[in-house]
Motif scaffolding. Sequence first.
Motif, PDB file in Angstrom:
ATOM      1  N   TYR A  72     -13.641  21.457  -2.181  1.00 59.48           N
ATOM      2  CA  TYR A  72     -14.067  22.047  -3.459  1.00 59.48           C
ATOM      3  C   TYR A  72     -13.328  21.399  -4.628  1.00 59.48           C
ATOM      4  O   TYR A  72     -13.923  21.083  -5.666  1.00 59.48           O
ATOM      5  CB  TYR A  72     -13.802  23.555  -3.439  1.00 59.48           C
ATOM      6  N   ALA A  73     -12.019  21.180  -4.460  1.00 60.82           N
ATOM      7  CA  ALA A  73     -11.185  20.661  -5.550  1.00 60.82           C
ATOM      8  C   ALA A  73     -11.511  19.219  -5.913  1.00 60.82           C
ATOM      9  O   ALA A  73     -11.149  18.752  -6.995  1.00 60.82           O
ATOM     10  CB  ALA A  73      -9.714  20.785  -5.180  1.00 60.82           C
ATOM     11  N   ARG A  74     -12.200  18.495  -5.038  1.00 60.06           N
ATOM     12  CA  ARG A  74     -12.560  17.105  -5.342  1.00 60.06           C
ATOM     13  C   ARG A  74     -13.592  17.009  -6.466  1.00 60.06           C
ATOM     14  O   ARG A  74     -13.641  15.998  -7.175  1.00 60.06           O
ATOM     15  CB  ARG A  74     -13.119  16.421  -4.091  1.00 60.06           C
ATOM     16  N   THR A  75     -14.401  18.041  -6.623  1.00 64.92           N
ATOM     17  CA  THR A  75     -15.485  17.982  -7.600  1.00 64.92           C
ATOM     18  C   THR A  75     -15.445  19.125  -8.616  1.00 64.92           C
ATOM     19  O   THR A  75     -16.309  19.193  -9.485  1.00 64.92           O
ATOM     20  CB  THR A  75     -16.849  18.001  -6.887  1.00 64.92           C
ATOM     21  N   HIS A  76     -14.459  20.030  -8.503  1.00 66.25           N
ATOM     22  CA  HIS A  76     -14.380  21.168  -9.413  1.00 66.25           C
ATOM     23  C   HIS A  76     -12.941  21.363  -9.885  1.00 66.25           C
ATOM     24  O   HIS A  76     -12.009  21.079  -9.137  1.00 66.25           O
ATOM     25  CB  HIS A  76     -14.840  22.461  -8.722  1.00 66.25           C
ATOM     26  N   SER A  78      -9.648  23.281 -10.278  1.00 68.51           N
ATOM     27  CA  SER A  78      -9.128  24.254  -9.322  1.00 68.51           C
ATOM     28  C   SER A  78      -7.679  24.581  -9.613  1.00 68.51           C
ATOM     29  O   SER A  78      -6.929  23.748 -10.122  1.00 68.51           O
ATOM     30  CB  SER A  78      -9.264  23.693  -7.896  1.00 68.51           C
ATOM     31  N   LEU A  79      -7.294  25.806  -9.275  1.00 67.71           N
ATOM     32  CA  LEU A  79      -5.905  26.229  -9.408  1.00 67.71           C
ATOM     33  C   LEU A  79      -5.111  25.981  -8.127  1.00 67.71           C
ATOM     34  O   LEU A  79      -3.932  26.297  -8.057  1.00 67.71           O
ATOM     35  CB  LEU A  79      -5.847  27.722  -9.767  1.00 67.71           C
ATOM     36  N   CYS A  80      -5.756  25.429  -7.102  1.00 67.74           N
ATOM     37  CA  CYS A  80      -5.058  25.112  -5.855  1.00 67.74           C
ATOM     38  C   CYS A  80      -4.008  24.033  -6.115  1.00 67.74           C
ATOM     39  O   CYS A  80      -4.239  23.122  -6.908  1.00 67.74           O
ATOM     40  CB  CYS A  80      -6.032  24.592  -4.793  1.00 67.74           C
ATOM     41  N   ILE A  81      -2.901  24.108  -5.415  1.00 62.81           N
ATOM     42  CA  ILE A  81      -1.889  23.068  -5.573  1.00 62.81           C
ATOM     43  C   ILE A  81      -2.367  21.753  -4.963  1.00 62.81           C
ATOM     44  O   ILE A  81      -1.875  20.686  -5.329  1.00 62.81           O
ATOM     45  CB  ILE A  81      -0.547  23.486  -4.944  1.00 62.81           C
ATOM     46  N   GLY A 109      -5.336  31.960  -3.245  1.00 65.15           N
ATOM     47  CA  GLY A 109      -4.831  32.182  -1.897  1.00 65.15           C
ATOM     48  C   GLY A 109      -4.499  30.929  -1.121  1.00 65.15           C
ATOM     49  O   GLY A 109      -4.030  30.997   0.020  1.00 65.15           O
ATOM     50  N   TYR A 110      -4.719  29.765  -1.724  1.00 57.39           N
ATOM     51  CA  TYR A 110      -4.495  28.489  -1.028  1.00 57.39           C
ATOM     52  C   TYR A 110      -3.044  28.338  -0.580  1.00 57.39           C
ATOM     53  O   TYR A 110      -2.770  28.055   0.590  1.00 57.39           O
ATOM     54  CB  TYR A 110      -4.895  27.345  -1.958  1.00 57.39           C
ATOM     55  N   SER A 111      -2.111  28.501  -1.497  1.00 57.42           N
ATOM     56  CA  SER A 111      -0.693  28.347  -1.155  1.00 57.42           C
ATOM     57  C   SER A 111      -0.246  29.410  -0.163  1.00 57.42           C
ATOM     58  O   SER A 111       0.564  29.134   0.734  1.00 57.42           O
ATOM     59  CB  SER A 111       0.173  28.425  -2.414  1.00 57.42           C
ATOM     60  N   SER A 112      -0.781  30.627  -0.313  1.00 54.17           N
ATOM     61  CA  SER A 112      -0.422  31.708   0.607  1.00 54.17           C
ATOM     62  C   SER A 112      -0.803  31.341   2.037  1.00 54.17           C
ATOM     63  O   SER A 112      -0.034  31.572   2.977  1.00 54.17           O
ATOM     64  CB  SER A 112      -1.138  33.004   0.192  1.00 54.17           C
ATOM     65  N   VAL A 113      -1.989  30.769   2.193  1.00 56.93           N
ATOM     66  CA  VAL A 113      -2.465  30.376   3.519  1.00 56.93           C
ATOM     67  C   VAL A 113      -1.589  29.262   4.091  1.00 56.93           C
ATOM     68  O   VAL A 113      -1.224  29.282   5.273  1.00 56.93           O
ATOM     69  CB  VAL A 113      -3.947  29.950   3.458  1.00 56.93           C
ATOM     70  N   ARG A 114      -1.259  28.276   3.247  1.00 62.43           N
ATOM     71  CA  ARG A 114      -0.395  27.176   3.708  1.00 62.43           C
ATOM     72  C   ARG A 114       0.956  27.710   4.163  1.00 62.43           C
ATOM     73  O   ARG A 114       1.516  27.255   5.164  1.00 62.43           O
ATOM     74  CB  ARG A 114      -0.193  26.142   2.597  1.00 62.43           C
TER      75      ARG A 114
END
Length: 258
Positions: A72-76, A78-81, A109-114
């Motif tokens: 998703y972050a490649r084309t949008h 994002s707040l993901c790290i 929730g990306y960092s939480s999952v990592r």
Amino acid sequence: MWLLALSVPLLPAIVMVYSRYRVKVATLCQQALAWALRLMRGRVCVKSAHAFVFSNCTHGKVNSVLETFDLYARTHPSLCIGPEIGEVLDEVVRRVRPLRVLEFGTHCGYSSVRLLRLLPPAGRLITVELDPVTADLGEEVILVSGFKHSQFQVLTCSSAEAIPRLHSLLGPDAGTSEGVDLVLMDHDPQQYLPDLLALEREQLLCPSGCSVLLIKRKQRAEDFRGVLNHIRGRTDCYSIKTELQCLMEIFYRKESTI
């Protein structure tokens, strides 16, 4: 018409006040607009990312959730790290091997999952998110990844409100009374120093060693100056472990007084 008639005598005073304070007024207006835009973009970004991940990942598979976020972050926006910072985060978690982790800024929730995927069975994550909508969406992503509520807790409040509650949330169990082993700060950078000081004051940083990770999201250098000055003034218990363009790791250890 009567409003216009009443305002005419006040025009000189209005002009004088505006000319004297126009810079401050303009600055306040810009800050308010920037804050509103950040809030709107953050919510839209999190909702969009959540919908994409929820629809395209394999539920219950941690790696699938993370890979879908990265896709998703490649084309949008994002707040993901992202995977680059994520790999650095993974290295720190593997090195520190924490039992109790505190995260400020749940976001999607990306960092939480990592973090959760590398914790031992007895490990626990407490993640703090100010925005209720974002907190709910982040919690759903964590659950979709296959984790249970016994492994994590999402606090919907400010970091300043969360910190005094942490002692009761960590509980009296063995291994938790010494505080947290790892802190990830990815919220408002202006809160990094006040929250670090509050964690010290509440004795929530494990005295035998706690790594504090500060995520840098294109912030100004002055946003970190206070933290750096504090660390340099407390060489008895702080040191900089890792310093990258996107992340800084500081290490806290309180010398024994015995």
